[in-house]
Write an enzyme that holds these catalytic residues in place. Sequence first.
Site, PDB file in Angstrom:
ATOM      1  N   ASN A  11       0.830  -1.199   0.000  1.00 43.70           N
ATOM      2  CA  ASN A  11       0.000   0.000   0.000  1.00 43.70           C
ATOM      3  C   ASN A  11       0.875   1.264   0.000  1.00 43.70           C
ATOM      4  O   ASN A  11       1.595   1.541   0.958  1.00 43.70           O
ATOM      5  CB  ASN A  11      -0.882  -0.075   1.261  1.00 43.70           C
ATOM      6  CG  ASN A  11      -1.772   1.133   1.416  1.00 43.70           C
ATOM      7  OD1 ASN A  11      -1.404   2.239   1.036  1.00 43.70           O
ATOM      8  ND2 ASN A  11      -2.939   0.900   1.992  1.00 43.70           N
ATOM      9  N   GLY A  13       0.078   4.424   0.152  1.00 43.46           N
ATOM     10  CA  GLY A  13      -0.322   5.409   1.161  1.00 43.46           C
ATOM     11  C   GLY A  13       0.373   5.139   2.487  1.00 43.46           C
ATOM     12  O   GLY A  13       0.903   6.046   3.127  1.00 43.46           O
ATOM     13  N   LYS A  14       0.386   3.861   2.877  1.00 48.94           N
ATOM     14  CA  LYS A  14       1.068   3.483   4.116  1.00 48.94           C
ATOM     15  C   LYS A  14       2.563   3.782   4.010  1.00 48.94           C
ATOM     16  O   LYS A  14       3.178   4.268   4.948  1.00 48.94           O
ATOM     17  CB  LYS A  14       0.912   1.974   4.366  1.00 48.94           C
ATOM     18  CG  LYS A  14      -0.215   1.618   5.308  1.00 48.94           C
ATOM     19  CD  LYS A  14      -0.174   0.136   5.642  1.00 48.94           C
ATOM     20  CE  LYS A  14      -1.542  -0.370   6.048  1.00 48.94           C
ATOM     21  NZ  LYS A  14      -1.575  -1.826   6.250  1.00 48.94           N
ATOM     22  N   ASP A  71      -0.315  -4.513  11.424  1.00 47.54           N
ATOM     23  CA  ASP A  71      -1.656  -5.067  11.324  1.00 47.54           C
ATOM     24  C   ASP A  71      -2.563  -4.146  12.127  1.00 47.54           C
ATOM     25  O   ASP A  71      -2.182  -3.709  13.215  1.00 47.54           O
ATOM     26  CB  ASP A  71      -1.716  -6.497  11.875  1.00 47.54           C
ATOM     27  CG  ASP A  71      -3.012  -7.171  11.462  1.00 47.54           C
ATOM     28  OD1 ASP A  71      -3.346  -7.149  10.258  1.00 47.54           O
ATOM     29  OD2 ASP A  71      -3.715  -7.706  12.329  1.00 47.54           O
ATOM     30  N   PHE A 154      -9.645   6.361   4.720  1.00 46.15           N
ATOM     31  CA  PHE A 154     -10.077   5.148   4.020  1.00 46.15           C
ATOM     32  C   PHE A 154     -10.863   4.279   5.004  1.00 46.15           C
ATOM     33  O   PHE A 154     -11.008   4.627   6.194  1.00 46.15           O
ATOM     34  CB  PHE A 154      -8.866   4.374   3.469  1.00 46.15           C
ATOM     35  CG  PHE A 154      -7.964   3.830   4.545  1.00 46.15           C
ATOM     36  CD1 PHE A 154      -7.053   4.650   5.197  1.00 46.15           C
ATOM     37  CD2 PHE A 154      -8.044   2.499   4.942  1.00 46.15           C
ATOM     38  CE1 PHE A 154      -6.238   4.150   6.204  1.00 46.15           C
ATOM     39  CE2 PHE A 154      -7.224   1.988   5.951  1.00 46.15           C
ATOM     40  CZ  PHE A 154      -6.316   2.828   6.583  1.00 46.15           C
ATOM     41  N   GLY A 155     -11.339   3.155   4.536  1.00 45.09           N
ATOM     42  CA  GLY A 155     -11.934   2.141   5.410  1.00 45.09           C
ATOM     43  C   GLY A 155     -13.041   2.690   6.313  1.00 45.09           C
ATOM     44  O   GLY A 155     -14.010   3.284   5.856  1.00 45.09           O
ATOM     45  N   TYR A 156     -12.852   2.489   7.612  1.00 46.86           N
ATOM     46  CA  TYR A 156     -13.881   2.850   8.590  1.00 46.86           C
ATOM     47  C   TYR A 156     -13.788   4.313   9.044  1.00 46.86           C
ATOM     48  O   TYR A 156     -14.534   4.734   9.940  1.00 46.86           O
ATOM     49  CB  TYR A 156     -13.780   1.919   9.809  1.00 46.86           C
ATOM     50  CG  TYR A 156     -14.001   0.463   9.466  1.00 46.86           C
ATOM     51  CD1 TYR A 156     -15.274  -0.013   9.166  1.00 46.86           C
ATOM     52  CD2 TYR A 156     -12.942  -0.443   9.417  1.00 46.86           C
ATOM     53  CE1 TYR A 156     -15.487  -1.345   8.831  1.00 46.86           C
ATOM     54  CE2 TYR A 156     -13.138  -1.775   9.095  1.00 46.86           C
ATOM     55  CZ  TYR A 156     -14.405  -2.217   8.799  1.00 46.86           C
ATOM     56  OH  TYR A 156     -14.614  -3.541   8.471  1.00 46.86           O
ATOM     57  N   HIS A 182      -3.462   5.673  15.393  1.00 45.99           N
ATOM     58  CA  HIS A 182      -2.934   4.420  15.917  1.00 45.99           C
ATOM     59  C   HIS A 182      -1.651   4.026  15.200  1.00 45.99           C
ATOM     60  O   HIS A 182      -0.661   3.658  15.814  1.00 45.99           O
ATOM     61  CB  HIS A 182      -4.002   3.327  15.772  1.00 45.99           C
ATOM     62  CG  HIS A 182      -4.649   3.267  14.414  1.00 45.99           C
ATOM     63  ND1 HIS A 182      -5.067   4.393  13.748  1.00 45.99           N
ATOM     64  CD2 HIS A 182      -4.908   2.229  13.583  1.00 45.99           C
ATOM     65  CE1 HIS A 182      -5.567   4.049  12.579  1.00 45.99           C
ATOM     66  NE2 HIS A 182      -5.478   2.744  12.443  1.00 45.99           N
ATOM     67  N   ARG A 183      -1.641   4.147  13.842  1.00 49.48           N
ATOM     68  CA  ARG A 183      -0.467   3.725  13.077  1.00 49.48           C
ATOM     69  C   ARG A 183       0.706   4.652  13.356  1.00 49.48           C
ATOM     70  O   ARG A 183       1.837   4.204  13.556  1.00 49.48           O
ATOM     71  CB  ARG A 183      -0.804   3.692  11.582  1.00 49.48           C
ATOM     72  CG  ARG A 183       0.207   2.911  10.756  1.00 49.48           C
ATOM     73  CD  ARG A 183      -0.289   2.630   9.337  1.00 49.48           C
ATOM     74  NE  ARG A 183      -1.433   1.749   9.345  1.00 49.48           N
ATOM     75  CZ  ARG A 183      -2.701   2.135   9.135  1.00 49.48           C
ATOM     76  NH1 ARG A 183      -2.975   3.385   8.865  1.00 49.48           N
ATOM     77  NH2 ARG A 183      -3.682   1.272   9.188  1.00 49.48           N
TER      78      ARG A 183
HETATM   79  P1  IMP Z   1      -4.595  -4.254   7.483  1.00 52.73           P
HETATM   80  O1  IMP Z   1      -4.084  -3.520   6.287  1.00 52.73           O
HETATM   81  O2  IMP Z   1      -4.582  -5.737   7.379  1.00 52.73           O
HETATM   82  O3  IMP Z   1      -3.971  -3.771   8.750  1.00 52.73           O
HETATM   83  O4  IMP Z   1      -6.161  -3.939   7.512  1.00 52.73           O
HETATM   84  C1  IMP Z   1      -6.723  -3.147   8.467  1.00 52.73           C
HETATM   85  C2  IMP Z   1      -8.172  -2.821   8.158  1.00 52.73           C
HETATM   86  O5  IMP Z   1      -8.655  -2.128   9.312  1.00 52.73           O
HETATM   87  C3  IMP Z   1      -8.342  -1.869   6.993  1.00 52.73           C
HETATM   88  O6  IMP Z   1      -8.679  -2.518   5.825  1.00 52.73           O
HETATM   89  C4  IMP Z   1      -9.482  -0.986   7.475  1.00 52.73           C
HETATM   90  O7  IMP Z   1     -10.696  -1.616   7.230  1.00 52.73           O
HETATM   91  C5  IMP Z   1      -9.302  -0.947   8.973  1.00 52.73           C
HETATM   92  N1  IMP Z   1      -8.466   0.207   9.362  1.00 52.73           N
HETATM   93  C6  IMP Z   1      -7.219   0.169   9.879  1.00 52.73           C
HETATM   94  N2  IMP Z   1      -6.747   1.416  10.089  1.00 52.73           N
HETATM   95  C7  IMP Z   1      -7.718   2.246   9.681  1.00 52.73           C
HETATM   96  C8  IMP Z   1      -7.801   3.672   9.632  1.00 52.73           C
HETATM   97  O8  IMP Z   1      -6.890   4.432   9.981  1.00 52.73           O
HETATM   98  N3  IMP Z   1      -8.958   4.155   9.130  1.00 52.73           N
HETATM   99  C9  IMP Z   1      -9.981   3.377   8.721  1.00 52.73           C
HETATM  100  N4  IMP Z   1      -9.947   2.068   8.737  1.00 52.73           N
HETATM  101  C10 IMP Z   1      -8.815   1.481   9.217  1.00 52.73           C
END
Ligand code: IMP
Length: 199
Positions: A11, A13-14, A71, A154-156, A182-183
Amino acid sequence: MIDKIVFATGNEGKMREVRLILEDISLPVLSMKEAGIEAEIEENGKTFEENAAIKAKAVQKLSGGLVLADDSGLEIDYLNGEPGIYSARYMGEDTSYRVKNQNLIDRLAGVKDEDRTARFVCAIAAAFPNGEVLTTRGTIEGRIGYEEKGTNGFGYDPIFYLPEYGCSTAELEPSEKNSISHRGRALRLMRELLKERGL
Ligand code: IMP
């Protein structure tokens, strides 16, 4: 001699966020792609830390050097910590976040403000060539909103409401989110551990 850090993600962005935070570590930070590594790793751990360590160790075997992996996910207290480590897989990996977010809002229908508490969690693992593994954890506390708000992130993010900011994490500027996320927190803790080891 450790001559590079590989961050186990595809990713971009990360990667931008990681490079910024690890700027003052004196080693090049490469993505898996830049390091020429491809891997499908099964995340079968029971905690964020276990999953991050599984990824970091698997990629370390392929790349050499120091490997970092993360994670992360969303824990909702009213749902006993769901979706938790299954955040990316919740309702299926290919289901849109519009649908996932609406589903979580629906599952919290009628739940009052003070019981809507939730947190984003991120674990970072570092796997060293000698087999040593370090982990750090960062969290950010918030509440699940009543509707999606904001288009950043993104995501939630659109349903993750920060009472003290009066907005969701999807309404924050990216730099602002990084400074409290958190990250960001987990990565800065890891940066300190690496510095203590002279990196
Ligand atoms: P990972 O890439 O396996 O760590 O997936 C983590 C999942 O948690 C992501 O696909 C999102 O659904 C959710 N998530 C983790 N961090 C965030 C954030 O900062 N914002 C929104 N969703 C997050």
